[in-house]
Design a protein around this motif. Structure first.
Motif, PDB file in Angstrom:
ATOM      1  N   PRO A 122       0.842  -1.203   0.000  1.00  0.00           N
ATOM      2  CA  PRO A 122       0.000   0.000   0.000  1.00  0.00           C
ATOM      3  C   PRO A 122       0.877   1.254   0.000  1.00  0.00           C
ATOM      4  N   PHE A 123       0.378   2.274  -0.649  1.00  0.00           N
ATOM      5  CA  PHE A 123       1.062   3.566  -0.608  1.00  0.00           C
ATOM      6  C   PHE A 123       0.031   4.668  -0.747  1.00  0.00           C
ATOM      7  N   ALA A 124       0.425   5.854  -0.315  1.00  0.00           N
ATOM      8  CA  ALA A 124      -0.472   7.005  -0.403  1.00  0.00           C
ATOM      9  C   ALA A 124       0.341   8.255  -0.697  1.00  0.00           C
ATOM     10  N   CYS A 125      -0.288   9.161  -1.406  1.00  0.00           N
ATOM     11  CA  CYS A 125       0.324  10.446  -1.737  1.00  0.00           C
ATOM     12  C   CYS A 125      -0.692  11.544  -1.455  1.00  0.00           C
ATOM     13  N   GLN A 126      -0.156  12.740  -1.367  1.00  0.00           N
ATOM     14  CA  GLN A 126      -1.043  13.903  -1.263  1.00  0.00           C
ATOM     15  C   GLN A 126      -0.358  15.086  -1.927  1.00  0.00           C
ATOM     16  N   SER A 127      -1.169  16.027  -2.334  1.00  0.00           N
ATOM     17  CA  SER A 127      -0.615  17.283  -2.835  1.00  0.00           C
ATOM     18  C   SER A 127      -1.128  18.394  -1.930  1.00  0.00           C
ATOM     19  N   ASP A 128      -0.318  19.411  -1.787  1.00  0.00           N
ATOM     20  CA  ASP A 128      -0.716  20.516  -0.923  1.00  0.00           C
ATOM     21  C   ASP A 128      -1.392  21.613  -1.741  1.00  0.00           C
ATOM     22  N   ALA A 129      -1.674  22.717  -1.100  1.00  0.00           N
ATOM     23  CA  ALA A 129      -2.390  23.821  -1.754  1.00  0.00           C
ATOM     24  C   ALA A 129      -1.579  24.472  -2.861  1.00  0.00           C
ATOM     25  N   LYS A 130      -0.272  24.196  -2.912  1.00  0.00           N
ATOM     26  CA  LYS A 130       0.573  24.738  -3.976  1.00  0.00           C
ATOM     27  C   LYS A 130       0.771  23.741  -5.115  1.00  0.00           C
ATOM     28  N   GLY A 131       0.256  22.517  -4.972  1.00  0.00           N
ATOM     29  CA  GLY A 131       0.394  21.504  -5.998  1.00  0.00           C
ATOM     30  C   GLY A 131       1.618  20.626  -5.861  1.00  0.00           C
ATOM     31  N   VAL A 132       2.315  20.722  -4.713  1.00  0.00           N
ATOM     32  CA  VAL A 132       3.508  19.916  -4.469  1.00  0.00           C
ATOM     33  C   VAL A 132       3.071  18.528  -3.975  1.00  0.00           C
ATOM     34  N   VAL A 133       3.583  17.484  -4.646  1.00  0.00           N
ATOM     35  CA  VAL A 133       3.199  16.104  -4.355  1.00  0.00           C
ATOM     36  C   VAL A 133       4.210  15.487  -3.391  1.00  0.00           C
ATOM     37  N   SER A 134       3.693  14.771  -2.384  1.00  0.00           N
ATOM     38  CA  SER A 134       4.570  14.069  -1.441  1.00  0.00           C
ATOM     39  C   SER A 134       4.005  12.696  -1.144  1.00  0.00           C
ATOM     40  N   LEU A 135       4.900  11.752  -0.906  1.00  0.00           N
ATOM     41  CA  LEU A 135       4.545  10.390  -0.543  1.00  0.00           C
ATOM     42  C   LEU A 135       4.322  10.374   0.958  1.00  0.00           C
ATOM     43  N   VAL A 136       3.191   9.847   1.419  1.00  0.00           N
ATOM     44  CA  VAL A 136       2.892   9.905   2.846  1.00  0.00           C
ATOM     45  C   VAL A 136       2.804   8.532   3.502  1.00  0.00           C
ATOM     46  N   GLN A 137       2.791   7.454   2.686  1.00  0.00           N
ATOM     47  CA  GLN A 137       2.754   6.113   3.252  1.00  0.00           C
ATOM     48  C   GLN A 137       3.666   5.240   2.416  1.00  0.00           C
ATOM     49  N   GLY A 138       4.416   4.371   3.028  1.00  0.00           N
ATOM     50  CA  GLY A 138       5.358   3.540   2.307  1.00  0.00           C
ATOM     51  C   GLY A 138       6.717   4.197   2.240  1.00  0.00           C
ATOM     52  N   ALA A 139       6.803   5.415   2.711  1.00  0.00           N
ATOM     53  CA  ALA A 139       8.082   6.138   2.671  1.00  0.00           C
ATOM     54  C   ALA A 139       8.345   6.772   4.026  1.00  0.00           C
ATOM     55  N   GLN A 140       8.415   5.940   5.051  1.00  0.00           N
ATOM     56  CA  GLN A 140       8.685   6.478   6.363  1.00  0.00           C
ATOM     57  C   GLN A 140      10.036   7.164   6.363  1.00  0.00           C
ATOM     58  N   GLY A 141      10.075   8.297   6.992  1.00  0.00           N
ATOM     59  CA  GLY A 141      11.324   9.031   7.072  1.00  0.00           C
ATOM     60  C   GLY A 141      11.504  10.033   5.960  1.00  0.00           C
ATOM     61  N   GLN A 142      10.502  10.227   5.101  1.00  0.00           N
ATOM     62  CA  GLN A 142      10.627  11.237   4.044  1.00  0.00           C
ATOM     63  C   GLN A 142       9.787  12.433   4.352  1.00  0.00           C
TER      64      GLN A 142
END
Length: 142
Positions: A122-142
């Motif tokens: 499983p993995f999850a991503c999100q983008s913020d209000a500026k459109g910047v994408v970040s990995l939020v699951q599967g990438a502990q420590g990022q």
């Protein structure tokens, strides 16, 4: 002597032309209806003005982020990981964030390593209000 064959009435082809025009109009109407139907049910519909990034670009950037993470983990283990995404689950798993502008994605990726089997991760991503994408699951420590 034989008698001449009876003369056939000459047709000017107007019936064929009418039928051809009816077929053309019906074909155009069908194409317009299909276009409207497809546009209304487009799974990549994006609210770029609210989320600052299109849904399709968000999905591609999220995949890139996870691939970078898999490469980093692979280097630490002297291995190469291959990733395989299910396009349907990516599209269905991407939703607009209801609280703030941006996208949320929750999906699975099949990760395999040479000599070992593959497994879904499983993995999850999100983008913020500026459109910047970040990995939020599967990438502990990022």
């Amino acid at each position: 002597m034989s008698s001449p064959a009876p003369a056939r009435p000459q047709s000017d082809g107007s019936g064929s032309r009418v039928l051809l025009w009816v077929a053309i109009v019906l074909t155009l109407a069908l194409l317009v209806w299909m276009s409207v139907f497809t546009v209304q049910r487009n799974p990549y519909v994006s609210d770029v003005s609210r989320n600052k990034i299109s849904k399709s670009r968000f999905i591609e950037e999220c995949k890139t982020k996870f691939d970078e993470f898999a490469t980093t983990v692979g280097k630490s283990q002297n291995a190469t990981f291959d990733t395989e995404y299910d396009p349907i689950s990516l599209v269905k798993g991407t939703v607009a964030n209801p609280q703030t502008p941006g996208w949320l994605l929750s999906s699975q990726v099949t990760v395999s390593r040479a000599g070992l089997g593959s497994q879904p991760v499983p993995f999850a991503c999100q983008s913020d209000a500026k459109g910047v994408v970040s990995l939020v699951q599967g990438a502990q420590g990022q």
